[in-house]
Design a protein around this motif. Structure first.
Motif, mmCIF file in Angstrom:
data_model
loop_
_atom_site.group_PDB
_atom_site.id
_atom_site.type_symbol
_atom_site.label_atom_id
_atom_site.label_comp_id
_atom_site.label_asym_id
_atom_site.label_seq_id
_atom_site.Cartn_x
_atom_site.Cartn_y
_atom_site.Cartn_z
ATOM 1 N N PRO A 130 0.796 -1.229 0.000
ATOM 2 C CA PRO A 130 0.000 0.000 0.000
ATOM 3 C C PRO A 130 0.834 1.288 0.000
ATOM 4 N N ASP A 131 1.915 1.324 0.770
ATOM 5 C CA ASP A 131 2.765 2.522 0.789
ATOM 6 C C ASP A 131 3.504 2.704 -0.533
ATOM 7 N N GLU A 132 3.924 1.601 -1.132
ATOM 8 C CA GLU A 132 4.554 1.683 -2.444
ATOM 9 C C GLU A 132 3.543 2.148 -3.482
ATOM 10 N N GLU B 247 8.046 -8.907 -9.935
ATOM 11 C CA GLU B 247 9.021 -9.450 -8.983
ATOM 12 C C GLU B 247 8.922 -10.973 -8.981
ATOM 13 N N ARG B 248 10.054 -11.613 -8.696
ATOM 14 C CA ARG B 248 10.041 -13.066 -8.548
ATOM 15 C C ARG B 248 9.157 -13.430 -7.366
ATOM 16 N N GLU B 249 8.432 -14.518 -7.521
ATOM 17 C CA GLU B 249 7.500 -14.958 -6.483
ATOM 18 C C GLU B 249 7.738 -16.423 -6.137
ATOM 19 N N TRP B 250 7.467 -16.752 -4.880
ATOM 20 C CA TRP B 250 7.416 -18.144 -4.451
ATOM 21 C C TRP B 250 6.021 -18.675 -4.760
ATOM 22 N N VAL B 251 5.930 -19.922 -5.183
ATOM 23 C CA VAL B 251 4.643 -20.560 -5.455
ATOM 24 C C VAL B 251 4.589 -21.873 -4.679
ATOM 25 N N LEU B 252 3.504 -22.035 -3.924
ATOM 26 C CA LEU B 252 3.287 -23.233 -3.121
ATOM 27 C C LEU B 252 2.188 -24.069 -3.776
ATOM 28 N N PRO B 253 2.551 -25.167 -4.463
ATOM 29 C CA PRO B 253 1.535 -26.027 -5.080
ATOM 30 C C PRO B 253 0.744 -26.778 -4.010
ATOM 31 N N ALA B 254 -0.573 -26.810 -4.184
ATOM 32 C CA ALA B 254 -1.442 -27.506 -3.224
ATOM 33 C C ALA B 254 -2.630 -28.102 -3.969
ATOM 34 N N GLU C 66 17.670 -15.415 -7.358
ATOM 35 C CA GLU C 66 17.802 -15.278 -8.814
ATOM 36 C C GLU C 66 18.657 -16.402 -9.374
ATOM 37 N N SER C 67 19.642 -16.815 -8.574
ATOM 38 C CA SER C 67 20.575 -17.838 -9.055
ATOM 39 C C SER C 67 20.309 -19.144 -8.322
ATOM 40 N N ALA C 68 20.987 -20.169 -8.739
ATOM 41 C CA ALA C 68 20.842 -21.479 -8.110
ATOM 42 C C ALA C 68 21.615 -21.571 -6.801
ATOM 43 N N THR C 69 22.438 -20.560 -6.491
ATOM 44 C CA THR C 69 23.230 -20.567 -5.274
ATOM 45 C C THR C 69 22.351 -20.217 -4.077
ATOM 46 N N PRO C 70 22.295 -21.064 -3.054
ATOM 47 C CA PRO C 70 21.487 -20.768 -1.879
ATOM 48 C C PRO C 70 21.976 -19.502 -1.172
ATOM 49 N N ASN C 71 21.075 -18.897 -0.401
ATOM 50 C CA ASN C 71 21.358 -17.705 0.410
ATOM 51 C C ASN C 71 21.736 -16.485 -0.411
ATOM 52 N N VAL C 72 21.407 -16.456 -1.675
ATOM 53 C CA VAL C 72 21.676 -15.290 -2.499
ATOM 54 C C VAL C 72 20.340 -14.680 -2.885
ATOM 55 N N GLU C 73 20.115 -13.419 -2.468
ATOM 56 C CA GLU C 73 18.888 -12.736 -2.840
ATOM 57 C C GLU C 73 19.210 -11.661 -3.857
ATOM 58 N N ASP C 74 18.193 -11.246 -4.598
ATOM 59 C CA ASP C 74 18.351 -10.207 -5.598
ATOM 60 C C ASP C 74 18.836 -8.929 -4.930
ATOM 61 N N SER C 75 19.968 -8.391 -5.417
ATOM 62 C CA SER C 75 20.552 -7.202 -4.801
ATOM 63 C C SER C 75 19.689 -5.969 -5.041
ATOM 64 N N ALA C 76 18.885 -5.952 -6.096
ATOM 65 C CA ALA C 76 18.032 -4.812 -6.396
ATOM 66 C C ALA C 76 16.609 -5.077 -5.904
ATOM 67 N N ALA C 77 16.491 -5.729 -4.756
ATOM 68 C CA ALA C 77 15.183 -6.101 -4.238
ATOM 69 C C ALA C 77 14.368 -4.853 -3.907
ATOM 70 N N ASN C 78 13.063 -5.002 -4.011
ATOM 71 C CA ASN C 78 12.132 -3.937 -3.707
ATOM 72 C C ASN C 78 12.207 -3.613 -2.213
ATOM 73 N N PRO C 79 12.495 -2.348 -1.832
ATOM 74 C CA PRO C 79 12.600 -2.020 -0.403
ATOM 75 C C PRO C 79 11.265 -2.150 0.340
ATOM 76 N N TRP C 80 10.156 -2.152 -0.391
ATOM 77 C CA TRP C 80 8.848 -2.293 0.233
ATOM 78 C C TRP C 80 8.537 -3.756 0.546
ATOM 79 N N ARG C 81 9.275 -4.660 -0.023
ATOM 80 C CA ARG C 81 8.994 -6.080 0.191
ATOM 81 C C ARG C 81 9.766 -6.557 1.410
ATOM 82 N N THR C 82 9.126 -6.471 2.544
ATOM 83 C CA THR C 82 9.773 -6.832 3.804
ATOM 84 C C THR C 82 9.156 -8.074 4.442
#
Length: 195
Positions: free
Chosen positions: A84-86, A118-125, A149-165
């Protein structure tokens, strides 16, 4: 007179069959139900909803431990959720651009609000599954705020949306007739959207 035997041409596999064949789990004699469901949802996202870079995750990017069930991540063609703030900031920016265009002699009657996907997680159910807060909490504990973004664990997108907390997943619920319904589920309390 003998009838000539028609030679059979090889048939190309359907896209869903190709996903199953390409799966890293193809070495097993059969695919587990949760993996088959993940592949079904992956196919639906790619071919019905134009998502790109859809990947199946079998291990947590946080702990590198096996996930309770396979998750997907991918990039939808447009943003699914705007904080909402974004949303307010995007509207203010669009208004500034419209005002500047009018002052420059251009004609602009509409607000052009731009929110990049933005990239999203999807939970199949499955529709018949019963989801509890405890089960959802286990999923949220195993993922990062934004899928890697990559296959390497613990790596998040460096240009992540600051509103996505807050962590969120798209709950992709499939029925027995292959209909898929999508819900956005947040981890915790989220400020309501402005209409």
């Amino acid at each position: 007179m003998a009838c000539p035997v028609a030679s059979k041409q090889p048939v190309e596999p359907a896209p869903i069959q190709q996903l199953v064949q390409d799966s890293e789990l193809q070495s097993h004699s059969h695919l587990p139900a949760s993996t088959t469901l993940a592949l079904q949802i992956q196919h639906n996202l790619q071919y019905q909803h134009a998502w790109t870079d859809v990947r199946v995750h079998s291990h947590s990017p946080v702990t590198n431990e096996p996930l309770v069930r396979p998750l997907l991540s991918g990039l939808p063609p447009k943003r699914l959720y705007v904080h909402p703030d974004e949303q307010i900031d995007l509207l203010k920016e669009a208004q500034r651009q419209r005002t500047a265009a009018k002052q420059a002699g251009g004609k602009s009657d509409t607000l052009d609000v731009k929110a990049q996907p933005e990239r999203e997680w999807v939970l199949p159910a499955r529709l018949v599954e019963k989801w509890t807060l405890h089960r959802l909490s286990d999923i949220f504990d195993a993922i990062t705020t934004v899928p890697p973004e990559s296959a390497t664990p613990n790596v998040e997108d460096s240009a992540a949306n600051p509103w996505r907390t807050t962590k969120r997943v798209v709950l992709a619920t499939a029925d027995t007739d292959s209909t898929v319904v999508f819900y956005i589920v947040h981890d915790g309390v989220v400020k309501p959207r402005q209409n």
